[in-house]
Design an enzyme around this catalytic site. Structure first.
Site, PDB file in Angstrom:
ATOM      1  N   ARG A   1     -49.942  26.533  15.546  1.00 54.88           N
ATOM      2  CA  ARG A   1     -49.824  27.539  16.620  1.00 54.88           C
ATOM      3  C   ARG A   1     -48.377  28.036  16.646  1.00 54.88           C
ATOM      4  O   ARG A   1     -47.532  27.497  17.351  1.00 54.88           O
ATOM      5  CB  ARG A   1     -50.210  26.915  17.962  1.00 54.88           C
ATOM      6  CG  ARG A   1     -51.622  26.377  17.973  1.00 54.88           C
ATOM      7  CD  ARG A   1     -52.033  25.783  19.305  1.00 54.88           C
ATOM      8  NE  ARG A   1     -53.208  24.949  19.123  1.00 54.88           N
ATOM      9  CZ  ARG A   1     -54.452  25.389  18.994  1.00 54.88           C
ATOM     10  NH1 ARG A   1     -54.702  26.684  19.098  1.00 54.88           N
ATOM     11  NH2 ARG A   1     -55.453  24.565  18.811  1.00 54.88           N
TER      12      ARG A   1
ATOM     13  N   CYS B   1     -58.276  27.177  20.719  1.00 55.58           N
ATOM     14  CA  CYS B   1     -57.982  28.562  20.343  1.00 55.58           C
ATOM     15  C   CYS B   1     -58.752  29.541  21.233  1.00 55.58           C
ATOM     16  O   CYS B   1     -58.227  30.578  21.636  1.00 55.58           O
ATOM     17  CB  CYS B   1     -58.355  28.818  18.883  1.00 55.58           C
ATOM     18  SG  CYS B   1     -57.485  27.737  17.732  1.00 55.58           S
TER      19      CYS B   1
HETATM   20  C1  BEZ Z   1     -58.913  23.964  18.661  1.00 55.00           C
HETATM   21  O1  BEZ Z   1     -59.658  23.463  19.497  1.00 55.00           O
HETATM   22  O2  BEZ Z   1     -58.492  25.107  18.755  1.00 55.00           O
HETATM   23  C2  BEZ Z   1     -58.489  23.130  17.504  1.00 55.00           C
HETATM   24  C3  BEZ Z   1     -58.302  21.774  17.692  1.00 55.00           C
HETATM   25  C4  BEZ Z   1     -57.923  21.000  16.609  1.00 55.00           C
HETATM   26  C5  BEZ Z   1     -57.749  21.575  15.367  1.00 55.00           C
HETATM   27  C6  BEZ Z   1     -57.916  22.947  15.203  1.00 55.00           C
HETATM   28  C7  BEZ Z   1     -58.276  23.727  16.277  1.00 55.00           C
END
Ligand code: BEZ
Length: 238
Positions: free
Chosen positions: A138, A55
């Site tokens: 997402r 993110c």
């Molecule tokens: C992230 O790195 O944004 C992420 C990865 C796995 C689950 C939720 C967020």
């Protein structure tokens, strides 16, 4: 009621629907959506959680490209089921500490919605319990100036989005609207475009015989014409 048995998570707005309305607190103050964005294109997108690496890379990329979207009359609105103080602390950390690729000191100035209640995430079908019960996936909603949902893309938690593709979608939707054309696979501005079915641009026979100016047909159903990047830019850029 836990998330998995809550029927309200099964709401899925569709392409062609009016964007569901809501008011929310954001990092840029309160917004009323979609009315505050009347006359503009909007990308409403969700991310799973603040202070997570994928993110973070996405926010840095989106914020760095914000002007490219604004040149296409497009505003960005983010959302996660975190609260306002988490959002503020995360965005401050991104600006002060995180370097990624050639990006550093990145200021995220588009609004990020506080959706701790999941009110908005549920309205937009952003919670997919098979993937995550307590986080949004997402999701990306492309909403036009009349508040109609024009395209939707979903990615899972583990895969960051391709922001060049999100910009291509905006360019494609605006080009299709402005020039009454369709865009072929992997189209980029400057490449040949698909002309609408026979009738609106000459009959099928005229097109096949090459008598409809500028139009080339492989067969009666597959006709293309040139549309330069400059012509597009003149009409759709700010
Ligand atoms: C992230 O790195 O944004 C992420 C990865 C796995 C689950 C939720 C967020």
């Amino acid at each position: 009621m836990d998330t998995i048995t809550d029927p309200s998570i099964n709401v899925m707005p569709r392409i062609g629907d009016r964007a569901p309305e809501f008011t929310a607190q954001t990092t840029q103050g309160q917004i009323s959506f979609p009315s505050d964005y009347a006359g503009k294109w909007t990308i409403l997108f969700s991310h799973p959680a603040d202070f997570t690496p994928v993110c973070t890379s996405e926010f840095m990329t989106f914020a760095t490209m914000q002007q490219d979207f604004q040149r296409h009359n497009t505003e960005l609105v983010g959302l996660s089921v975190d609260g306002l103080y988490s959002h503020i602390a995360w965005l401050r950390t991104i600006k002060e500490k995180i370097r990624f690729r050639d990006m550093a000191n990145v200021d995220v100035t588009f609004p990020l919605i506080d959706d701790v209640s999941m009110k908005v995430a549920k309205k937009y079908g952003m919670i997919m319990p098979g993937e995550a019960e307590t986080q949004a996936v997402r999701a990306v909603f492309f909403i036009d100036p009349e508040a109609t949902i024009r395209a939707i893309i979903y990615y899972p938690l583990s895969l960051g989005r391709n922001f060049d593709e999100l910009l291509r979608v905006i360019k494609g939707l605006q080009t299709a609207d402005a020039f009454n054309v369709a865009l072929p696979a992997d189209w980029q501005p400057g490449e040949r475009v698909i002309v609408p079915p026979a009738g609106s641009c000459g009959t099928a026979q005229e097109r096949m015989e090459g008598t409809t100016e500028g139009i080339e047909c492989e067969d009666w159903f597959f006709c293309t014409k040139e549309l330069s990047a400059e012509t597009i830019a003149k009409k759709i850029h700010r």
